[in-house]
Design a protein around this motif. Structure first.
Motif, mmCIF file in Angstrom:
data_model
loop_
_atom_site.group_PDB
_atom_site.id
_atom_site.type_symbol
_atom_site.label_atom_id
_atom_site.label_comp_id
_atom_site.label_asym_id
_atom_site.label_seq_id
_atom_site.Cartn_x
_atom_site.Cartn_y
_atom_site.Cartn_z
ATOM 1 N N GLU A 1 27.254 21.353 55.346
ATOM 2 C CA GLU A 1 25.833 21.629 55.514
ATOM 3 C C GLU A 1 25.015 20.896 54.457
ATOM 4 O O GLU A 1 25.475 20.694 53.329
ATOM 5 N N PRO A 2 23.772 20.513 54.799
ATOM 6 C CA PRO A 2 22.913 19.889 53.794
ATOM 7 C C PRO A 2 22.751 20.810 52.589
ATOM 8 O O PRO A 2 22.624 22.017 52.729
ATOM 9 N N LEU A 3 22.761 20.211 51.404
ATOM 10 C CA LEU A 3 22.705 20.984 50.175
ATOM 11 C C LEU A 3 21.258 21.308 49.801
ATOM 12 O O LEU A 3 20.421 20.422 49.724
ATOM 13 N N ILE A 4 20.989 22.577 49.570
ATOM 14 C CA ILE A 4 19.680 22.994 49.080
ATOM 15 C C ILE A 4 19.915 23.800 47.812
ATOM 16 O O ILE A 4 20.507 24.872 47.848
ATOM 17 N N GLU A 5 19.472 23.282 46.682
ATOM 18 C CA GLU A 5 19.653 23.974 45.420
ATOM 19 C C GLU A 5 18.459 24.871 45.125
ATOM 20 O O GLU A 5 17.316 24.514 45.394
ATOM 21 N N GLU A 6 18.742 26.010 44.528
ATOM 22 C CA GLU A 6 17.679 26.877 44.037
ATOM 23 C C GLU A 6 17.806 26.948 42.533
ATOM 24 O O GLU A 6 18.822 27.374 41.993
ATOM 25 N N ASN A 7 16.777 26.482 41.841
ATOM 26 C CA ASN A 7 16.814 26.391 40.389
ATOM 27 C C ASN A 7 16.048 27.542 39.751
ATOM 28 O O ASN A 7 14.901 27.812 40.100
ATOM 29 N N TRP A 8 16.700 28.195 38.823
ATOM 30 C CA TRP A 8 16.112 29.311 38.089
ATOM 31 C C TRP A 8 15.837 28.892 36.657
ATOM 32 O O TRP A 8 16.619 28.164 36.050
ATOM 33 N N THR A 9 14.726 29.375 36.091
ATOM 34 C CA THR A 9 14.498 29.181 34.674
ATOM 35 C C THR A 9 15.344 30.187 33.899
ATOM 36 O O THR A 9 15.871 31.152 34.471
ATOM 37 N N ARG A 10 15.452 29.971 32.594
ATOM 38 C CA ARG A 10 16.228 30.920 31.801
ATOM 39 C C ARG A 10 15.590 32.304 31.831
ATOM 40 O O ARG A 10 16.292 33.326 31.931
ATOM 41 N N ALA A 11 14.262 32.365 31.766
ATOM 42 C CA ALA A 11 13.577 33.662 31.793
ATOM 43 C C ALA A 11 13.863 34.399 33.100
ATOM 44 O O ALA A 11 14.065 35.623 33.104
ATOM 45 N N GLU A 12 13.875 33.657 34.206
ATOM 46 C CA GLU A 12 14.178 34.289 35.494
ATOM 47 C C GLU A 12 15.622 34.756 35.552
ATOM 48 O O GLU A 12 15.912 35.846 36.058
ATOM 49 N N ALA A 13 16.540 33.937 35.030
ATOM 50 C CA ALA A 13 17.959 34.314 35.045
ATOM 51 C C ALA A 13 18.198 35.583 34.249
ATOM 52 O O ALA A 13 19.010 36.443 34.637
ATOM 53 N N LEU A 14 17.475 35.731 33.124
ATOM 54 C CA LEU A 14 17.670 36.900 32.270
ATOM 55 C C LEU A 14 17.203 38.194 32.932
ATOM 56 O O LEU A 14 17.576 39.288 32.492
ATOM 57 N N GLN A 15 16.420 38.073 33.977
ATOM 58 C CA GLN A 15 15.951 39.266 34.682
ATOM 59 C C GLN A 15 16.914 39.737 35.764
ATOM 60 O O GLN A 15 16.672 40.744 36.424
#
Length: 428
Positions: free
Chosen positions: A229-243
């Protein structure tokens, strides 16, 4: 937020002249960087411990405390290093880190007292186990997405065989030949001669900067050969990851395994001696341990692309509990080698999962910042591991009760991991 940051396309004669996807060159460079973290790793430093004790006239307990303090303070720098990797790129940071790491090895020849040794531990752990490991893994993760598991498995296998499997023996041979101080000079020169040119000549930051997609396969608009399947990345900031609870549960699992495994390795000769096993048997256990870890990382690299990654992390945590229960009852050589095999499987799973899970769950755009914070927690765990083992031994007279009670912690985290760790979802 599913795309990577916009980049200006650069020209590179080296990349254009490379007959294969340049990510393979990056894999080799990053793997060599991982291997050369050895002078900052516990398995290499442990070879020097008796020489520190004898020549500096300090106790084993003080050396353990200095090592814990040095490792713990070293971990505090890694979030900053991770942010710099995101801002300045892996190439620049690998050059800087390798240069400073070589200097840290040179510094060790001048150590004359406990304070200087503490500074040396801090430098070696921060620049070797922490920073060089972080940037080497980061650059590989930037160039590989769909095949990330298998390429990190290859890198991990090489590291297990050529770093943890080889450097203790190499150092153990060098010290009688040249002395421990000159051995550190040799290690520093190795880093400068090998890692510095790699960073300067071969490392490149991200494939998108050169008009290439990760894996050499277009991210969107076609699947390419074997791309799926075509690759779609979802990028999180560090602040978002910490939540997210996912970040903290995964971090708790790695912190726990780092603390326990470092404690076991640091005191392994004493633990085996309590069971009546001599030092020769103990030393040989590292051979099946390293070989198994190498094989498991290669197989695990294949599996992380095909199985829920939380299942592999859960397995590693369960194996950690099993090895803790086994450790005080290793009354035969066969049991000792079984312990080594299981420890190798656990270590291999921990390393391959740790190499890919942050990019897999949180994307590549802010990988340095996220993985840097995770590395801080991981290194802090390894710093805290040896001390409670030693205290328990002094207070209880043996490791048995402590190790059995401690096994409940990874077991509880295994249950939480399989039940609650999922790819994070953004709140609408």
């Amino acid at each position: 937020m599913q795309s990577s940051p916009t980049t200006t396309i650069r020209a590179s004669r080296l990349i254009s002249a490379t007959p294969v996807y340049y990510g393979w060159v990056i894999l080799v460079a990053g793997t060599i960087g991982m291997i050369l973290t050895a002078p900052g790793q516990t398995y290499a430093i442990s070879v020097f411990i008796d020489y520190f004790i004898e020549e500096l006239n300090i106790s084993r307990g003080l050396v353990s405390t200095l090592y814990t303090a040095g490792t713990l303070t070293a971990s505090l720098a890694l979030p900053f290093v991770g942010r710099l990797i995101d801002q300045r790129g892996s190439r620049f940071m690998m050059i800087v880190i390798a240069f400073l790491f070589g200097l840290a090895c040179f510094y060790m020849q001048f150590v004359r007292n406990a304070i200087m040794l503490a500074v040396g531990f801090w430098l070696l752990r921060m620049l070797g186990q922490g920073s060089l490991s972080l940037v080497s893994r980061n650059v590989i993760n930037q160039w590989w997405v769909r095949r990330r598991g298998i390429v990190m498995g290859i890198a991990g296998m090489a590291m297990a065989l050529l770093s943890s499997g080889s450097f203790p023996g190499l150092i153990n041979w060098l010290i009688p030949q040249f002395g421990w101080r000159t051995t550190y000079i040799i290690l520093g020169l190795m880093i400068w001669i090998i890692v510095l040119p790699l960073g300067l000549i071969f490392v490149r930051n991200r494939p998108e900067e050169y008009g290439l997609p990760p894996d050499g396969i277009p991210i969107e608009g076609g699947t390419g050969s074997g791309a799926g399947e075509p690759l779609i990345e979802e990028n999180w900031t560090r602040a978002e990851a910490l939540q997210t609870s996912t970040f903290w549960l995964i971090s708790a699992g790695f912190l726990t395994m780092s603390a326990i495994s470092t404690g076991l390795v640091f005191h392994i000769f004493d633990i085996f001696r309590d069971s009546g096993l001599n030092s020769a048997v103990t030393a040989f256990v590292f051979v099946p341990m390293s070989a198994t870890a190498a094989i498991v990382q290669l197989v695990g690299g294949y599996l992380v692309d095909r199985l829920p990654i939380r299942a592999l992390l859960t397995t590693a945590l369960c194996l950690q509990a099993v090895t803790l229960i086994m450790a005080p009852f290793l009354t035969t050589v066969q049991l000792a080698y079984t312990f080594g095999l299981l420890t190798g499987v656990r270590g291999g799973l921990q390393m391959i999962v740790g190499s890919v899970i942050w990019a897999k769950y949180f994307g590549r755009a802010h990988l340095g910042a996220i993985a840097g914070l995770a590395a801080t927690l991981n290194v802090a765990g390894s710093a805290l591991g040896p001390m409670p083992f030693g205290i328990a031994r002094d207070l209880l007279g043996s490791y048995q009760g402590f190790l059995i009670a401690l096994s409940l912690l990874p077991l509880a985290l295994a249950i939480m991991t399989i039940m609650f760790v999922r790819p994070p979802q953004r709140k609408c």
